[in-house]
Design a protein around this motif. Structure first.
Motif, mmCIF file in Angstrom:
data_model
loop_
_atom_site.group_PDB
_atom_site.id
_atom_site.type_symbol
_atom_site.label_atom_id
_atom_site.label_comp_id
_atom_site.label_asym_id
_atom_site.label_seq_id
_atom_site.Cartn_x
_atom_site.Cartn_y
_atom_site.Cartn_z
ATOM 1 N N ALA A 156 6.753 12.170 6.890
ATOM 2 C CA ALA A 156 7.543 10.943 6.803
ATOM 3 C C ALA A 156 6.888 9.918 5.892
ATOM 4 N N GLU A 157 5.582 9.727 6.082
ATOM 5 C CA GLU A 157 4.873 8.707 5.304
ATOM 6 C C GLU A 157 4.436 9.298 3.968
ATOM 7 N N THR A 158 5.329 9.288 3.019
ATOM 8 C CA THR A 158 5.076 9.842 1.696
ATOM 9 C C THR A 158 4.974 8.725 0.663
ATOM 10 N N VAL A 159 4.316 9.041 -0.446
ATOM 11 C CA VAL A 159 4.220 8.070 -1.537
ATOM 12 C C VAL A 159 5.604 7.758 -2.086
ATOM 13 N N SER A 160 6.440 8.781 -2.230
ATOM 14 C CA SER A 160 7.771 8.553 -2.803
ATOM 15 C C SER A 160 8.603 7.621 -1.923
ATOM 16 N N ALA A 161 8.526 7.787 -0.594
ATOM 17 C CA ALA A 161 9.279 6.907 0.306
ATOM 18 C C ALA A 161 8.740 5.477 0.256
ATOM 19 N N ALA A 162 7.403 5.333 0.175
ATOM 20 C CA ALA A 162 6.815 4.000 0.107
ATOM 21 C C ALA A 162 7.184 3.301 -1.200
ATOM 22 N N VAL A 163 7.150 4.052 -2.311
ATOM 23 C CA VAL A 163 7.524 3.468 -3.599
ATOM 24 C C VAL A 163 8.973 3.009 -3.570
ATOM 25 N N ARG A 164 9.856 3.877 -3.089
ATOM 26 C CA ARG A 164 11.276 3.524 -3.052
ATOM 27 C C ARG A 164 11.519 2.349 -2.113
ATOM 28 N N GLY A 165 10.843 2.350 -0.961
ATOM 29 C CA GLY A 165 11.004 1.251 -0.022
ATOM 30 C C GLY A 165 10.544 -0.077 -0.613
ATOM 31 N N ALA A 166 9.398 -0.065 -1.294
ATOM 32 C CA ALA A 166 8.897 -1.292 -1.913
ATOM 33 C C ALA A 166 9.839 -1.775 -3.003
ATOM 34 N N ARG A 167 10.381 -0.866 -3.777
ATOM 35 C CA ARG A 167 11.324 -1.249 -4.835
ATOM 36 C C ARG A 167 12.594 -1.863 -4.239
ATOM 37 N N LEU A 168 13.072 -1.264 -3.156
ATOM 38 C CA LEU A 168 14.255 -1.815 -2.499
ATOM 39 C C LEU A 168 13.960 -3.189 -1.903
ATOM 40 N N GLY A 169 12.778 -3.335 -1.315
ATOM 41 C CA GLY A 169 12.412 -4.624 -0.749
ATOM 42 C C GLY A 169 12.262 -5.700 -1.812
ATOM 43 N N ARG A 221 3.931 7.622 -10.381
ATOM 44 C CA ARG A 221 4.297 7.443 -11.794
ATOM 45 C C ARG A 221 5.816 7.499 -11.991
ATOM 46 N N ASP A 222 6.435 8.544 -11.444
ATOM 47 C CA ASP A 222 7.868 8.734 -11.681
ATOM 48 C C ASP A 222 8.711 7.669 -10.981
ATOM 49 N N GLY A 223 8.280 7.270 -9.795
ATOM 50 C CA GLY A 223 9.080 6.326 -9.030
ATOM 51 C C GLY A 223 8.891 4.872 -9.409
ATOM 52 N N TRP A 224 7.755 4.555 -10.040
ATOM 53 C CA TRP A 224 7.415 3.152 -10.259
ATOM 54 C C TRP A 224 7.072 2.821 -11.711
ATOM 55 N N CYS A 225 6.397 3.743 -12.387
ATOM 56 C CA CYS A 225 5.857 3.430 -13.718
ATOM 57 C C CYS A 225 6.765 3.850 -14.864
ATOM 58 N N VAL A 226 7.581 4.875 -14.647
ATOM 59 C CA VAL A 226 8.387 5.434 -15.729
ATOM 60 C C VAL A 226 9.782 4.835 -15.700
ATOM 61 N N GLY A 279 0.801 -1.213 0.000
ATOM 62 C CA GLY A 279 0.000 0.000 0.000
ATOM 63 C C GLY A 279 0.837 1.267 0.000
ATOM 64 N N LEU A 280 0.324 2.295 -0.692
ATOM 65 C CA LEU A 280 0.957 3.608 -0.747
ATOM 66 C C LEU A 280 0.047 4.629 -0.071
ATOM 67 N N PRO A 281 0.580 5.486 0.821
ATOM 68 C CA PRO A 281 -0.253 6.448 1.556
ATOM 69 C C PRO A 281 -0.522 7.718 0.747
ATOM 70 N N ALA A 282 -1.477 7.636 -0.187
ATOM 71 C CA ALA A 282 -1.823 8.800 -1.012
ATOM 72 C C ALA A 282 -2.887 9.633 -0.303
ATOM 73 N N TYR A 283 -2.557 10.087 0.885
ATOM 74 C CA TYR A 283 -3.448 10.922 1.687
ATOM 75 C C TYR A 283 -2.583 11.635 2.728
ATOM 76 N N TRP A 284 -3.136 12.665 3.333
ATOM 77 C CA TRP A 284 -2.383 13.428 4.323
ATOM 78 C C TRP A 284 -3.029 13.302 5.690
ATOM 79 N N GLU A 285 -2.234 12.891 6.646
ATOM 80 C CA GLU A 285 -2.593 12.939 8.063
ATOM 81 C C GLU A 285 -1.331 13.283 8.826
ATOM 82 N N ASN A 286 -1.508 13.860 9.984
ATOM 83 C CA ASN A 286 -0.342 14.153 10.813
ATOM 84 C C ASN A 286 -0.717 13.929 12.272
ATOM 85 N N ALA A 332 0.736 15.610 -6.677
ATOM 86 C CA ALA A 332 2.088 15.237 -6.249
ATOM 87 C C ALA A 332 2.160 13.749 -5.907
ATOM 88 N N ASN A 333 1.105 13.205 -5.284
ATOM 89 C CA ASN A 333 1.063 11.771 -4.989
ATOM 90 C C ASN A 333 1.102 10.950 -6.273
#
Length: 333
Positions: free
Chosen positions: A285-298, A326-331, A270-277, A320-321
């Motif tokens: 901290a919980e950004t889509v870009s970090a989740a995408v990169r983390g999943a790719r590394l895993g 798209r940029d981190g995973w699809c392109v 799952g990717l957190p495409a929403y904002w909460e604090n 931005a989400n």
């Protein structure tokens, strides 16, 4: 040193001993864990979409608030992504497992027909769920055979609206829950695609024993994964305060899930495409870009094809989400 220790008052000795115990048993392990997560986030990922991604869609698509213009815009937005599955919020179920479909989701069949007319390649699944006991009371009791029977009847009813699968999101399911496994087994008898939103896997091998129903043991995760066609890990709301720690946490979750998910079961993160604090979800901290990169590394260099990412949720996702996904995973680079 021993002479100095004996000269201290009993209260001071007790306080010092407690402080040392806290440092050794709590602070040091947590610091070590934080370092390990940061290391999980190191490296240059190479994995890209396998075109097995998913998107959670809110209730507005089936209650009459959306139009054919909105459907066309959604289909256009999803072009060029790896998204194949749409989890459309068609519940919520009542605590007794029933679903007043005509009242709750009067436009369910309309949406299925409309999205298939605009983009026939998408698989549209009905997202059904509820809060469950004992973590939430009042809530659904999955240990009750009558409740499970009504849940399956509700699933059958939405399939008759044209949905191509059932996506369950019951929360919070306690690790080891037999009632949850039973409702999965009973739903499989419908012969349709079955997917679930899954809890995170215990990263320290003992957190699932804490009675807050946040984590599943890896073994229980495997039991669930063997019963479904797709399992989507809700890899957000982690309480990680830094983007690097959150990304490392997602990388770790991805590895743990890959270890036990059968090759015949689709695995999505799952990717957190929403904002909460808040303390459970640090927005910066919980950004889509970090989740995408983390999943790719895993995922690493795995050639597993039935792996994807799932964005939560359409009505909260920002441009931005979408760009981060798209940029981190699809392109391709």
């Amino acid at each position: 040193m021993r002479r100095r220790w004996r000269s201290w008052s009993r209260a001071r000795r007790v306080l010092t001993a407690v402080t040392l115990a806290v440092v050794l048993l709590v602070v040091a392990p947590l610091a070590s864990y934080a370092v390990s997560l940061r290391l999980q986030y190191a490296g240059e990922p190479s994995a890209r979409t396998r075109n097995q991604d998913a998107l959670w869609l809110g209730h507005a698509w089936v209650d009459g608030r959306k139009t054919t213009t909105d459907v066309a815009a959604l289909a256009q937005q999803l072009k060029g992504t790896g998204i194949r599955d749409l989890y459309v919020h068609t519940g919520p179920l009542e605590h007794d497992g029933s679903l007043p479909l005509a009242k709750v989701s009067p436009k369910a069949k309309w949406f299925v027909d409309a999205i298939h007319a605009a983009a026939p390649d998408f698989r549209v699944q009905a997202w059904l769920g509820d809060v469950v006991q004992p973590g939430k009371n009042p809530g659904m009791n999955l240990d009750d055979p009558g409740v499970r029977q009504r849940v399956v009847a509700s699933a059958k009813a939405v399939l008759e609206q044209g949905f191509q699968g059932i996506h369950y999101d019951f929360e919070p399911v306690r690790s080891g829950s037999q009632g949850y496994l039973d409702v999965l087994d009973e739903t499989r008898a419908l012969g349709t695609t079955l997917s679930v939103a899954a809890a995170q896997i215990d990263p320290l091998w003992y957190l699932h024993l804490v009675p807050i129903e946040k984590w599943w043991s890896q073994d229980y995760f495997a039991q669930v994964a063997r019963r479904v066609n797709q399992i989507a890990v809700m890899s957000y709301d982690t309480a990680m305060p830094l983007e690097s720690l959150y990304g490392g946490y997602v990388a770790k979750q991805t590895k743990l899930a890959l270890e036990v998910t059968p090759p015949t079961t689709d695995l999505l993160m799952g990717l957190p495409a929403y904002w909460e604090n808040n303390p459970a979800h640090w927005g910066n901290a919980e950004t889509v870009s970090a989740a995408v990169r983390g999943a790719r590394l895993g995922l690493g260099t795995s050639t597993r094809q039935n792996f994807g990412l799932a964005l939560y949720v359409d009505f909260a996702a920002t441009p931005a989400n979408w760009a981060a996904y798209r940029d981190g995973w699809c392109v391709s680079p």
